[in-house]
Design an enzyme around this catalytic site. Structure first.
Site, PDB file in Angstrom:
ATOM      1  N   ASP A   9       2.474   2.142   7.959  1.00  0.00           N
ATOM      2  CA  ASP A   9       3.839   1.641   8.163  1.00  0.00           C
ATOM      3  C   ASP A   9       4.125   1.804   9.649  1.00  0.00           C
ATOM      4  O   ASP A   9       4.157   2.925  10.161  1.00  0.00           O
ATOM      5  CB  ASP A   9       4.806   2.489   7.317  1.00  0.00           C
ATOM      6  N   GLY A  31      11.009  -7.934   5.725  1.00  0.00           N
ATOM      7  CA  GLY A  31       9.695  -7.518   6.231  1.00  0.00           C
ATOM      8  C   GLY A  31       9.722  -6.367   7.219  1.00  0.00           C
ATOM      9  O   GLY A  31      10.484  -5.414   7.065  1.00  0.00           O
ATOM     10  N   VAL A  32       8.870  -6.498   8.234  1.00  0.00           N
ATOM     11  CA  VAL A  32       8.748  -5.384   9.195  1.00  0.00           C
ATOM     12  C   VAL A  32      10.038  -5.255  10.017  1.00  0.00           C
ATOM     13  O   VAL A  32      10.442  -4.157  10.395  1.00  0.00           O
ATOM     14  CB  VAL A  32       7.506  -5.588  10.091  1.00  0.00           C
ATOM     15  N   ASP A  33      10.733  -6.372  10.204  1.00  0.00           N
ATOM     16  CA  ASP A  33      12.017  -6.356  10.930  1.00  0.00           C
ATOM     17  C   ASP A  33      13.005  -5.440  10.192  1.00  0.00           C
ATOM     18  O   ASP A  33      13.651  -4.567  10.772  1.00  0.00           O
ATOM     19  CB  ASP A  33      12.531  -7.796  10.994  1.00  0.00           C
ATOM     20  N   SER A 123       4.036 -13.051  12.292  1.00  0.00           N
ATOM     21  CA  SER A 123       4.087 -14.351  11.587  1.00  0.00           C
ATOM     22  C   SER A 123       3.264 -14.418  10.309  1.00  0.00           C
ATOM     23  O   SER A 123       3.294 -15.456   9.630  1.00  0.00           O
ATOM     24  CB  SER A 123       3.631 -15.507  12.503  1.00  0.00           C
ATOM     25  N   GLY A 125       3.574 -12.798   7.513  1.00  0.00           N
ATOM     26  CA  GLY A 125       4.288 -12.490   6.269  1.00  0.00           C
ATOM     27  C   GLY A 125       5.170 -13.667   5.891  1.00  0.00           C
ATOM     28  O   GLY A 125       4.693 -14.739   5.521  1.00  0.00           O
ATOM     29  N   TYR A 127       6.665 -15.736   7.571  1.00  0.00           N
ATOM     30  CA  TYR A 127       6.476 -16.984   8.338  1.00  0.00           C
ATOM     31  C   TYR A 127       5.190 -17.718   7.986  1.00  0.00           C
ATOM     32  O   TYR A 127       4.905 -18.790   8.518  1.00  0.00           O
ATOM     33  CB  TYR A 127       6.556 -16.683   9.845  1.00  0.00           C
TER      34      TYR A 127
HETATM   35  N1  APR Z   1       4.581  -1.860   8.870  1.00  0.00           N
HETATM   36  C1  APR Z   1       3.566  -2.669   9.284  1.00  0.00           C
HETATM   37  N2  APR Z   1       3.439  -3.943   8.889  1.00  0.00           N
HETATM   38  C2  APR Z   1       4.366  -4.419   8.023  1.00  0.00           C
HETATM   39  C3  APR Z   1       5.445  -3.644   7.549  1.00  0.00           C
HETATM   40  C4  APR Z   1       5.526  -2.313   8.005  1.00  0.00           C
HETATM   41  N3  APR Z   1       6.523  -1.482   7.614  1.00  0.00           N
HETATM   42  N4  APR Z   1       6.201  -4.428   6.718  1.00  0.00           N
HETATM   43  C5  APR Z   1       5.600  -5.618   6.665  1.00  0.00           C
HETATM   44  N5  APR Z   1       4.494  -5.629   7.434  1.00  0.00           N
HETATM   45  C6  APR Z   1       3.548  -6.720   7.660  1.00  0.00           C
HETATM   46  C7  APR Z   1       3.496  -7.815   6.635  1.00  0.00           C
HETATM   47  O1  APR Z   1       2.633  -7.455   5.557  1.00  0.00           O
HETATM   48  C8  APR Z   1       2.934  -8.961   7.450  1.00  0.00           C
HETATM   49  O2  APR Z   1       1.515  -8.882   7.484  1.00  0.00           O
HETATM   50  O3  APR Z   1       3.981  -7.369   8.850  1.00  0.00           O
HETATM   51  C9  APR Z   1       3.465  -8.704   8.861  1.00  0.00           C
HETATM   52  C10 APR Z   1       4.597  -9.619   9.302  1.00  0.00           C
HETATM   53  O4  APR Z   1       5.366  -9.955   8.158  1.00  0.00           O
HETATM   54  P1  APR Z   1       6.964 -10.191   8.246  1.00  0.00           P
HETATM   55  O5  APR Z   1       7.624  -8.890   8.445  1.00  0.00           O
HETATM   56  O6  APR Z   1       7.329 -11.002   7.053  1.00  0.00           O
HETATM   57  O7  APR Z   1       7.167 -11.021   9.594  1.00  0.00           O
HETATM   58  P2  APR Z   1       6.921 -12.573   9.889  1.00  0.00           P
HETATM   59  O8  APR Z   1       5.903 -13.181   8.982  1.00  0.00           O
HETATM   60  O9  APR Z   1       6.695 -12.638  11.365  1.00  0.00           O
HETATM   61  O10 APR Z   1       8.321 -13.239   9.527  1.00  0.00           O
HETATM   62  C11 APR Z   1       9.420 -12.936  10.356  1.00  0.00           C
HETATM   63  O11 APR Z   1      10.750 -12.216   8.530  1.00  0.00           O
HETATM   64  O12 APR Z   1      11.640 -10.147   8.353  1.00  0.00           O
HETATM   65  C12 APR Z   1      11.928 -11.430   8.697  1.00  0.00           C
HETATM   66  O13 APR Z   1      13.632 -11.242  10.353  1.00  0.00           O
HETATM   67  C13 APR Z   1      12.275 -11.547  10.157  1.00  0.00           C
HETATM   68  O14 APR Z   1      12.957 -13.817   9.952  1.00  0.00           O
HETATM   69  C14 APR Z   1      11.922 -12.984  10.415  1.00  0.00           C
HETATM   70  C15 APR Z   1      10.678 -13.186   9.567  1.00  0.00           C
END
Ligand code: APR
Length: 173
Positions: A9, A31-33, A123, A125, A127
């Protein structure tokens, strides 16, 4: 070895900066955000709201761009927020925009003399960017940057699932 791979994480990593896969609004998400905002606490949202009021970011953060804030409640000192491209099949500039996310995040880490930087799979996840292609871009951009710059000194790719771990292991072999 300046490049590491860990399944973890990202909000738990005590590095100088973690990269957030944000959206252009910069005001949090899933997601990670979402994980980063939860771990950092409300002060991070307040800092992002302040950024959004500044002339540079009134329209939000463009895809491929990056901006740094403190990490507040995180073990990381800073968060570098970057907006990855939404995958639309790969013919709308997604590869170049994803590469820009990595380059601009690395550039900010270098400008702030941050020694250690951790990236999630930007991107890959919500995206929808295919993980193998995204990992190839991530590894290429980080290797190119580290070969030409002193900062950061260490970059960690943080994966969140076994599939991503295998993909990055292959890319880094
Ligand atoms: N730690 C590490 N990696 C993580 C975590 C975490 N706590 N949570 C999720 N991930 C991974 C996911 O498994 C994925 O492989 O981070 C990667 C990116 O996924 P997302 O968080 O969905 O980001 P993204 O695909 O870039 O989409 C961005 O999602 O959360 C919203 O506000 C954000 O609108 C934006 C979009």
């Amino acid at each position: 070895m300046p490049i590491h791979l860990v399944q973890a994480d990202i909000t738990c990593l005590p590095v100088a900066a973690i990269v957030n896969a944000a959206n252009g609004g910069l005001l949090g998400g899933g997601g990670v955000d979402g994980a980063i905002h939860r771990a950092a606490g409300p002060a991070l949202l307040a800092a992002c709201q302040l950024l959004r009021q500044s002339p540079d970011y009134r329209q939000g953060l463009p895809t491929g761009a990056a901006v740094v804030t403190p990490g507040f409640g995180l073990p990381a000192r800073f968060v570098i927020h970057t907006v990855g491209p939404v995958w639309h099949g790969g013919h709308r500039g997604e590869p170049e925009l994803l590469a820009a996310c990595y380059r601009n995040s690395l550039r900010l880490a270098a400008e702030h003399r941050l020694a250690t930087l951790a990236f999630p799979g930007i991107s890959t996840g919500i995206y929808g960017y295919p993980k193998p292609e995204a990992a190839a871009i991530a590894v290429r951009e980080v290797r190119q940057w580290l070969a030409a710059h002193e900062w950061p000194q260490e970059v960690t790719f943080v994966v969140f699932d076994a599939e991503s771990q295998r993909i990055y292991e292959r890319e880094l072999a």
